[in-house]
Design a protein around this motif. Structure first.
Motif, PDB file in Angstrom:
ATOM      1  N   TYR A  42       0.843  -1.198   0.000  1.00 43.28           N
ATOM      2  CA  TYR A  42       0.000   0.000   0.000  1.00 43.28           C
ATOM      3  C   TYR A  42       0.876   1.244   0.000  1.00 43.28           C
ATOM      4  CZ  TYR A  42      -3.985  -3.020   0.761  1.00 43.28           C
ATOM      5  OH  TYR A  42      -4.956  -3.968   0.608  1.00 43.28           O
ATOM      6  N   ARG A  43       0.605   2.116  -0.958  1.00 43.91           N
ATOM      7  CA  ARG A  43       1.413   3.311  -1.136  1.00 43.91           C
ATOM      8  C   ARG A  43       0.564   4.449  -1.693  1.00 43.91           C
ATOM      9  NH1 ARG A  43       4.740   0.835   1.280  1.00 43.91           N
ATOM     10  NH2 ARG A  43       6.993   0.856   1.080  1.00 43.91           N
ATOM     11  N   ASP A  44       1.071   5.660  -1.476  1.00 43.53           N
ATOM     12  CA  ASP A  44       0.543   6.839  -2.164  1.00 43.53           C
ATOM     13  C   ASP A  44       1.565   7.202  -3.233  1.00 43.53           C
ATOM     14  OD1 ASP A  44      -1.894   7.426  -0.615  1.00 43.53           O
ATOM     15  OD2 ASP A  44      -0.480   7.635   1.039  1.00 43.53           O
ATOM     16  N   TYR A  45       1.227   6.877  -4.481  1.00 45.85           N
ATOM     17  CA  TYR A  45       2.168   7.034  -5.589  1.00 45.85           C
ATOM     18  C   TYR A  45       2.076   8.420  -6.210  1.00 45.85           C
ATOM     19  CZ  TYR A  45       3.504   2.120  -5.688  1.00 45.85           C
ATOM     20  OH  TYR A  45       4.027   0.888  -5.380  1.00 45.85           O
ATOM     21  N   TYR A  46       3.221   8.881  -6.658  1.00 47.36           N
ATOM     22  CA  TYR A  46       3.337  10.146  -7.379  1.00 47.36           C
ATOM     23  C   TYR A  46       3.839   9.815  -8.774  1.00 47.36           C
ATOM     24  CZ  TYR A  46       4.521  15.110  -8.064  1.00 47.36           C
ATOM     25  OH  TYR A  46       4.594  16.413  -8.515  1.00 47.36           O
ATOM     26  N   ASP A 349     -13.509  22.607  -6.025  1.00 49.49           N
ATOM     27  CA  ASP A 349     -13.869  21.274  -6.514  1.00 49.49           C
ATOM     28  C   ASP A 349     -12.637  20.373  -6.629  1.00 49.49           C
ATOM     29  OD1 ASP A 349     -16.533  21.924  -6.609  1.00 49.49           O
ATOM     30  OD2 ASP A 349     -16.573  22.312  -8.764  1.00 49.49           O
ATOM     31  N   ASN A 350     -11.486  20.958  -6.967  1.00 52.85           N
ATOM     32  CA  ASN A 350     -10.246  20.188  -6.980  1.00 52.85           C
ATOM     33  C   ASN A 350      -9.970  19.590  -5.611  1.00 52.85           C
ATOM     34  OD1 ASN A 350      -7.769  20.250  -9.177  1.00 52.85           O
ATOM     35  ND2 ASN A 350      -9.387  21.704  -9.679  1.00 52.85           N
ATOM     36  N   LYS A 351     -10.125  20.391  -4.588  1.00 55.62           N
ATOM     37  CA  LYS A 351      -9.866  19.906  -3.228  1.00 55.62           C
ATOM     38  C   LYS A 351     -10.874  18.846  -2.811  1.00 55.62           C
ATOM     39  CE  LYS A 351      -7.633  24.135  -1.534  1.00 55.62           C
ATOM     40  NZ  LYS A 351      -7.708  25.280  -0.605  1.00 55.62           N
ATOM     41  N   MET A 352     -12.134  19.048  -3.204  1.00 57.41           N
ATOM     42  CA  MET A 352     -13.166  18.072  -2.856  1.00 57.41           C
ATOM     43  C   MET A 352     -12.883  16.740  -3.555  1.00 57.41           C
ATOM     44  SD  MET A 352     -15.912  18.195  -0.897  1.00 57.41           S
ATOM     45  CE  MET A 352     -16.261  16.568  -0.244  1.00 57.41           C
ATOM     46  N   ALA A 353     -12.538  16.804  -4.835  1.00 59.10           N
ATOM     47  CA  ALA A 353     -12.229  15.590  -5.592  1.00 59.10           C
ATOM     48  C   ALA A 353     -11.025  14.870  -4.981  1.00 59.10           C
ATOM     49  CB  ALA A 353     -11.969  15.929  -7.055  1.00 59.10           C
ATOM     50  N   ALA A 354     -10.022  15.635  -4.568  1.00 61.66           N
ATOM     51  CA  ALA A 354      -8.840  15.036  -3.953  1.00 61.66           C
ATOM     52  C   ALA A 354      -9.211  14.288  -2.679  1.00 61.66           C
ATOM     53  CB  ALA A 354      -7.803  16.109  -3.659  1.00 61.66           C
ATOM     54  N   ALA A 355     -10.066  14.875  -1.866  1.00 62.17           N
ATOM     55  CA  ALA A 355     -10.481  14.215  -0.627  1.00 62.17           C
ATOM     56  C   ALA A 355     -11.273  12.950  -0.914  1.00 62.17           C
ATOM     57  CB  ALA A 355     -11.318  15.180   0.213  1.00 62.17           C
ATOM     58  N   LEU A 356     -12.100  12.967  -1.951  1.00 61.08           N
ATOM     59  CA  LEU A 356     -12.923  11.801  -2.273  1.00 61.08           C
ATOM     60  C   LEU A 356     -12.076  10.598  -2.663  1.00 61.08           C
ATOM     61  CD1 LEU A 356     -15.811  13.491  -4.300  1.00 61.08           C
ATOM     62  CD2 LEU A 356     -15.896  12.671  -1.943  1.00 61.08           C
ATOM     63  N   TYR A 357     -11.021  10.829  -3.465  1.00 60.70           N
ATOM     64  CA  TYR A 357     -10.245   9.662  -3.901  1.00 60.70           C
ATOM     65  C   TYR A 357      -9.150   9.288  -2.914  1.00 60.70           C
ATOM     66  CZ  TYR A 357      -5.724  11.410  -5.908  1.00 60.70           C
ATOM     67  OH  TYR A 357      -4.455  11.895  -6.122  1.00 60.70           O
ATOM     68  N   MET A 358      -8.635  10.251  -2.164  1.00 56.78           N
ATOM     69  CA  MET A 358      -7.550   9.937  -1.239  1.00 56.78           C
ATOM     70  C   MET A 358      -8.038   9.338   0.074  1.00 56.78           C
ATOM     71  SD  MET A 358      -4.408  12.507  -1.556  1.00 56.78           S
ATOM     72  CE  MET A 358      -3.220  12.134  -2.835  1.00 56.78           C
ATOM     73  N   LEU A 359      -9.277   9.578   0.417  1.00 58.49           N
ATOM     74  CA  LEU A 359      -9.810   9.016   1.655  1.00 58.49           C
ATOM     75  C   LEU A 359     -10.656   7.781   1.362  1.00 58.49           C
ATOM     76  CD1 LEU A 359     -10.654  12.299   3.599  1.00 58.49           C
ATOM     77  CD2 LEU A 359      -8.592  10.881   3.723  1.00 58.49           C
ATOM     78  N   ALA A 360     -10.241   7.018   0.373  1.00 64.02           N
ATOM     79  CA  ALA A 360     -10.904   5.771  -0.009  1.00 64.02           C
ATOM     80  C   ALA A 360      -9.894   4.628   0.072  1.00 64.02           C
ATOM     81  CB  ALA A 360     -11.470   5.885  -1.430  1.00 64.02           C
ATOM     82  N   PRO A 361     -10.353   3.394   0.255  1.00 66.52           N
ATOM     83  CA  PRO A 361      -9.422   2.261   0.339  1.00 66.52           C
ATOM     84  C   PRO A 361      -8.619   2.071  -0.943  1.00 66.52           C
ATOM     85  CG  PRO A 361     -11.586   1.645   1.179  1.00 66.52           C
ATOM     86  CD  PRO A 361     -11.744   2.994   0.518  1.00 66.52           C
ATOM     87  N   GLY A 362      -7.405   1.548  -0.780  1.00 68.54           N
ATOM     88  CA  GLY A 362      -6.554   1.259  -1.921  1.00 68.54           C
ATOM     89  C   GLY A 362      -5.361   2.178  -1.998  1.00 68.54           C
ATOM     90  N   ASN A 363      -4.657   2.117  -3.129  1.00 64.37           N
ATOM     91  CA  ASN A 363      -3.527   3.007  -3.394  1.00 64.37           C
ATOM     92  C   ASN A 363      -3.998   4.241  -4.139  1.00 64.37           C
ATOM     93  OD1 ASN A 363      -1.700   1.294  -2.194  1.00 64.37           O
ATOM     94  ND2 ASN A 363      -1.051   0.317  -4.099  1.00 64.37           N
ATOM     95  N   THR A 364      -3.297   5.345  -3.937  1.00 62.33           N
ATOM     96  CA  THR A 364      -3.604   6.572  -4.667  1.00 62.33           C
ATOM     97  C   THR A 364      -2.480   6.879  -5.648  1.00 62.33           C
ATOM     98  OG1 THR A 364      -2.527   8.050  -3.055  1.00 62.33           O
ATOM     99  CG2 THR A 364      -4.858   7.499  -2.686  1.00 62.33           C
ATOM    100  N   PHE A 365      -2.838   7.522  -6.754  1.00 57.19           N
ATOM    101  CA  PHE A 365      -1.869   7.927  -7.772  1.00 57.19           C
ATOM    102  C   PHE A 365      -2.125   9.387  -8.122  1.00 57.19           C
ATOM    103  CE2 PHE A 365      -1.886   3.402  -7.977  1.00 57.19           C
ATOM    104  CZ  PHE A 365      -0.619   3.030  -8.391  1.00 57.19           C
ATOM    105  N   THR A 366      -1.161  10.234  -7.779  1.00 57.41           N
ATOM    106  CA  THR A 366      -1.264  11.669  -8.043  1.00 57.41           C
ATOM    107  C   THR A 366      -0.362  12.014  -9.221  1.00 57.41           C
ATOM    108  OG1 THR A 366      -1.685  12.145  -5.704  1.00 57.41           O
ATOM    109  CG2 THR A 366      -0.924  13.974  -7.081  1.00 57.41           C
ATOM    110  N   TYR A 367      -0.941  12.569 -10.260  1.00 55.93           N
ATOM    111  CA  TYR A 367      -0.184  12.961 -11.446  1.00 55.93           C
ATOM    112  C   TYR A 367       0.568  14.259 -11.157  1.00 55.93           C
ATOM    113  CZ  TYR A 367       0.638  13.948 -16.442  1.00 55.93           C
ATOM    114  OH  TYR A 367       1.206  14.203 -17.675  1.00 55.93           O
TER     115      TYR A 367
END
Length: 531
Positions: A42-46, A349-367
């Motif tokens: 499990y990681r937060d990928y960049y 809306d950018n901040k809201m979208a970020a919270a929706l995907y980052m506070l969900a199970p799994g790994n995150t990928f930020t471009y």
């Protein structure tokens, strides 16, 4: 002496009580749960597009030494301090020798393109990442090679002599032209499969020789210390002679033989049913395209209606784990093939979208650049999604490549400017990653249920990991709400983010009293069940 000790104990007790009663005004995670580098998958990928990230030698092309020079921005090695983003994983875009700027038509699978540096440069970057507890996955193209790859050049030479039993077996070729075999082998009466471009002939994935070659490639990179792969175009593994799921299963198990902890995430733009089926192969992750990009569930929900998104996310998570109980959802908002997020959404809306995907199970990928709101130029072409990273709005980079427009000032500022703004988009991303690191149940858990607050603008994700439960609550509406929290016992406020504007930040903060949560507008909150 006893009086002094009693006084000290009393002071400590008061300080503890103050900390427990909401002294965490910034919304950062509670301080008694330090972030630590994880030892699992499990990681937060960049995602780093190497050619656009940082140019170390002034040739107007980003490179691996440039990435190394900015590594402290991605992760400085201290999970509890500094000005880094906090990502503990990096996905490097294609970097092997290629005739194109994007490097997806690979000429040599065992080297680094001179535009980006050398194998020595790569080894230095990899070592520095591992020293910081950061895992590195590299883009690996298994569907096709470049038409200047040694094997395809030799295949063409043999086909022009009418020989089909040599190097031609590495590729899909036929004397009959149709929708699959649609590219002529010049100077012969043969055609080859090239789903994407004439410069990208498709490998014959059913041929054992191809698989033997890929095993050598895989061993080469895993032996260097690579932690895994982002696999390009896995939906196209399926063709007339190849079962895509079977090939993916072979590749994954083969790689595990060299590194049991290898991590793989596949690019699969297919319909949900095909994505679920590919998880039968054992692959760890596939990008969750259904929820990303313009029209994706995270983007739609960022405007306010979060309840519908939560229901769909649980259904998606449940389905992938029916096919692979160890599946790790790969959530993201944008990538190198998609319109930049800030071109679609405003700052809030950018901040809201970020919270929706980052506070969900799994790994995150930020471009890269997503966290500072880089906007894609209005002209067409993939190169516009891959413009230079803006480190300082007052000192714009001079990075250019094929079709890339000139870099313009970023509306929200560059990294330098946003680090100094407490409520910037960048600091929102930093806070979200910190919350994930200090609440590891979020990434590793499953959605036990979606909590219905009888309001489409509010929802809760009850996430359970080994009977440790957190509740992520989103208020996507424009008004504050009073919610009753009865899905978990003895809830503790762990952290929050507010989707506000950096120049006019919200002065409200969430407040929790027993089971009553006061949650401001456009706010996401993490609650932990106390045992």
């Amino acid at each position: 002496m006893k009086k002094v000790l009693s006084l000290l104990l009393a002071v400590c007790l008061i300080v503890s009580l103050l900390a427990a009663c909401g002294g965490n005004k910034s919304g950062d995670p509670v301080e008694n749960n330090k972030a630590e580098a994880s030892k699992d998958k499990y990681r937060d990928y960049y995602q780093v597009w190497i050619g656009s990230f940082c140019d170390s030698n002034n040739d107007k092309i980003g490179d691996l030494p440039g990435v190394l020079s900015k590594l402290d921005y991605i992760n400085d090695g201290d999970p509890n301090g500094g000005n880094d983003l906090g990502a503990d994983g990096i996905w490097l875009s294609p970097m092997m020798p290629s005739q194109s700027y994007h490097k997806y038509n690979v000429r040599d699978y065992f080297d680094i393109d001179p535009d980006f540096g050398t194998l020595e440069d790569f080894d230095k970057l990899l070592t520095a990442c591992h020293d910081r507890g950061v895992k590195v996955i590299i883009d690996l193209v298994l569907n096709h090679s470049g038409n200047d790859h040694e094997f395809f050049v030799k295949a063409g030479e043999e086909l022009r002599e009418g020989k089909e039993d040599g190097y031609a077996r590495y590729y899909n070729v036929s004397k009959t032209q149709d929708s699959t075999y649609n590219r002529p082998v010049l100077g012969s009466d043969y055609y080859y499969e090239g789903q994407f471009d004439t410069t990208m002939p498709d490998w014959n994935l059913s041929y054992q020789g191809t698989r033997d070659y890929f095993e050598k490639v895989t061993k080469f990179w895993l032996d260097r210390g690579v932690d895994g792969f982002r696999l390009d175009a896995i939906k196209h593994f399926e063709d007339k002679d190849t079962d895509g799921v079977e090939f993916m299963k072979w590749f994954y198990q083969m790689a595990q033989g060299y590194n049991p902890d290898v991590y793989m995430v596949g690019e699969n733009w297919s319909e949900s049913g095909d994505i679920y089926e590919m998880y039968d192969s054992g692959i760890d992750s596939q990008f969750n395209f259904k929820f990303a990009g313009n029209g994706g569930e995270f983007i739609v929900a960022s405007h306010g209606n979060v309840a519908d998104m939560a229901t769909k996310l649980k259904k998606f998570d449940d389905n992938i784990k029916k096919h692979n109980e160890k599946a790790i959802n790969a959530n993201f908002l944008s990538n190198h093939d998609m319109l930049r997020l800030y071109s679609m959404l405003d700052e809030e809306d950018n901040k809201m979208a970020a919270a929706l995907y980052m506070l969900a199970p799994g790994n995150t990928f930020t471009y890269y650049g997503e966290e500072i709101g880089i906007e894609a130029p209005s002209s067409n072409g993939d190169a516009n999604y891959r413009t230079a990273m803006i480190w300082d709005n007052e000192n714009l980079p001079d990075i250019k490549f094929q079709g890339s427009p000139a870099v313009e000032k970023n509306e929200l500022g560059g990294v330098e400017q946003q680090l100094s703004q407490e409520h910037s988009l960048l600091n929102t991303y930093r806070k979200l990653i910190k919350i994930r690191l200090q609440n590891p149940d979020i990434a590793r858990g499953s959605i036990e249920k979606v909590v219905d607050f009888e309001d489409p603008m509010c929802t809760g994700l009850l996430i359970n990991h080994d009977n440790s439960r957190v509740l992520v609550v989103h208020n996507g509406g424009k008004e504050a709400k009073e919610l009753t929290i009865d899905a978990i016992e003895k809830p503790e406020l762990r952290g929050w983010v507010i989707a506000d504007k950096a120049e006019s930040p919200s002065e409200e903060t969430p407040k929790l009293s027993d089971t009553k949560l006061s949650i401001p507008a456009r706010t996401s909150v993490v609650l932990k069940e106390k045992k």
